[in-house]
Enzyme design. Sequence first.
Site, short mmCIF file in Angstrom:
data_model
loop_
_atom_site.label_atom_id
_atom_site.label_comp_id
_atom_site.label_asym_id
_atom_site.label_seq_id
_atom_site.Cartn_x
_atom_site.Cartn_y
_atom_site.Cartn_z
N HIS A 14 0.88 -1.19 0.00
CA HIS A 14 0.00 0.00 0.00
C HIS A 14 0.90 1.23 0.00
CE1 HIS A 14 -3.77 2.25 1.45
NE2 HIS A 14 -2.81 3.17 1.31
N HIS A 16 1.58 5.37 -1.67
CA HIS A 16 1.22 6.55 -2.45
C HIS A 16 2.48 7.14 -3.07
CE1 HIS A 16 -2.88 6.70 -0.75
NE2 HIS A 16 -2.28 6.21 0.33
N LEU A 17 2.52 7.18 -4.39
CA LEU A 17 3.69 7.73 -5.07
C LEU A 17 3.41 9.10 -5.67
CD1 LEU A 17 5.23 4.67 -6.97
CD2 LEU A 17 6.18 5.87 -4.99
N ARG A 18 2.13 9.50 -5.73
CA ARG A 18 1.76 10.79 -6.36
C ARG A 18 2.20 10.80 -7.83
NH1 ARG A 18 -1.27 10.82 -1.93
NH2 ARG A 18 -0.30 11.69 -0.09
N ASN A 42 -5.29 7.20 -5.87
CA ASN A 42 -6.00 8.44 -5.51
C ASN A 42 -5.28 9.70 -5.97
OD1 ASN A 42 -4.00 8.02 -3.53
ND2 ASN A 42 -5.14 9.13 -1.96
N LYS A 100 -9.43 -0.53 -5.68
CA LYS A 100 -9.47 0.13 -4.38
C LYS A 100 -10.83 0.76 -4.12
CE LYS A 100 -7.95 1.85 -0.55
NZ LYS A 100 -6.74 2.47 -0.08
N HIS A 137 -10.47 1.00 1.86
CA HIS A 137 -10.23 2.03 2.88
C HIS A 137 -11.41 1.88 3.85
CE1 HIS A 137 -8.67 5.90 4.49
NE2 HIS A 137 -9.84 5.79 5.08
N HIS A 175 -4.44 -0.73 5.81
CA HIS A 175 -3.97 0.08 6.95
C HIS A 175 -4.91 -0.03 8.16
CE1 HIS A 175 -6.78 2.76 5.01
NE2 HIS A 175 -5.93 3.26 4.16
N LEU A 220 -4.87 9.04 8.00
CA LEU A 220 -6.15 8.33 8.03
C LEU A 220 -5.96 6.89 7.62
CD1 LEU A 220 -8.46 11.10 6.55
CD2 LEU A 220 -8.53 10.18 8.89
N ASP A 248 1.59 2.61 3.51
CA ASP A 248 0.74 3.79 3.37
C ASP A 248 1.59 5.06 3.43
OD1 ASP A 248 -1.54 5.25 2.93
OD2 ASP A 248 -2.23 5.16 5.00
N HIS A 252 3.05 14.47 1.73
CA HIS A 252 2.44 15.79 1.50
C HIS A 252 3.50 16.83 1.84
CE1 HIS A 252 -1.80 14.45 1.17
NE2 HIS A 252 -1.50 13.58 2.10
N ALA A 264 -3.91 14.62 5.58
CA ALA A 264 -3.61 13.39 6.31
C ALA A 264 -2.55 12.59 5.57
CB ALA A 264 -4.89 12.55 6.43
C1 NCD Z 1 -3.50 9.02 2.18
C2 NCD Z 1 -3.07 10.08 1.17
O1 NCD Z 1 -2.52 11.10 1.57
O2 NCD Z 1 -3.24 9.86 -0.03
N1 NCD Z 1 -3.49 9.62 3.49
C3 NCD Z 1 -3.40 8.96 4.66
O3 NCD Z 1 -3.53 9.60 5.71
N2 NCD Z 1 -3.18 7.67 4.71
C4 NCD Z 1 -4.83 8.46 1.80
C5 NCD Z 1 -5.18 7.20 2.54
O4 NCD Z 1 -4.57 6.16 2.35
O5 NCD Z 1 -6.14 7.24 3.32
ZN ZN Z 2 -3.13 5.13 1.77
#
Ligand code: NCD
Ligand code: ZN
Length: 343
Positions: A14, A16-18, A42, A100, A137, A175, A220, A248, A252, A264
């Site tokens: 899990h 996030h690479l943006r 996302n 997802k 989620h 998560h 989150l 996760d 940011h 988050a």
């Molecule tokens: C994630 C995000 O920033 O994309 N944020 C987080 O707090 N985990 C989104 C997510 O996985 O809920």
């Molecule tokens: Zn996530």
Amino acid sequence: MTQTLTIRRPDDWHLHLRDGDMLRAVLPHTTAHFARAIIMPNLVPPVVTGDDARAYRDRIVAALPKGAEFTPLMTLYLTENTDPKDVAAAHAEGLVHAVKLYPAGATTNSASGVADFDKVAPVLEKMAEIGLPLCTHGEVTDADVDIFDREAVFIDRVLDPIRRGHPDLKVVMEHITTANAVDYVRSADTNLAATITTHHLVINRNHILVGGIKPHYYCLPVAKREEHRLALRAAATSGDARFFLGTDSAPHTDANKLLPCGCAGCFTAPNTMSILAEVFEQDGALDQLEAFASLNGPRYYGLPANEDTLTLVREAPEFPSHIDTPDGPVTVFDPIIPLNWTA
Ligand code: NCD
Ligand code: ZN
């Protein structure tokens, strides 16, 4: 005392690479340790179709640091308009490894998520038929449900009905943050597993709120009481094949975290393996780190474990407090505990 620890190369189930500059800035921190990762969809706009996923995969591959061997395992963002045929085709070509489910409004960029779960039944039916996992989620978004209860309520109101309606559907609870989720996973013999993040093994809700608000610990699902953190640690370090690592890691910029309404997410990619080694050693379970980080995930996803290895050395690691990106600095998760393993 063990001085080195060699495990099969881990995967992150899990992540996030943006995109764009941020993708290029954070990707090397994952490829330094991980061979594969389940890539969260996302983005803005989200990765909804097979074509979206193919294009995003190509951007990730183009951003790989020189010499890095890394396979992004793509996911699709489930919407009420998702076409089961498109999902099946993206799976058949080996592109997409999960779909997802974000309840609409549950977290960062989840506005296109699902509000009416009946509308996605045909997609879930198709996924059950072809063996494609659903990643959830797991939080309800009802205004009357306390944010600390949203995961437990999701299990009762949403997840359990989905699983009863689609008993052949493979589900990954993403998560997880509660003893309720740990118990729910343990109660199922098949088709249910959970990812656990690095940060939820380390922090509880006091870390966010005591002595002043700590935005860098806000993610989150939000961290819960200490008893829940302990349940997660027991699950992660147990060797139980139903629990595996999904960091996760969610970068940011500080500018977006340190706001009156901040984003988050915890950015753990740089120090995740050092933190995990510490956590597992503290719990007398270093011998289970490989199962959690390298073996249980591929087994559930029906993929082979990696052939190559990662060696950790007992040596205090050094991490920057933040990384620089063209968008601004991103703070690296501070685990507070001293770290003794370098990966
Ligand atoms: C994630 C995000 O920033 O994309 N944020 C987080 O707090 N985990 C989104 C997510 O996985 O809920
Ligand atoms: Zn996530």
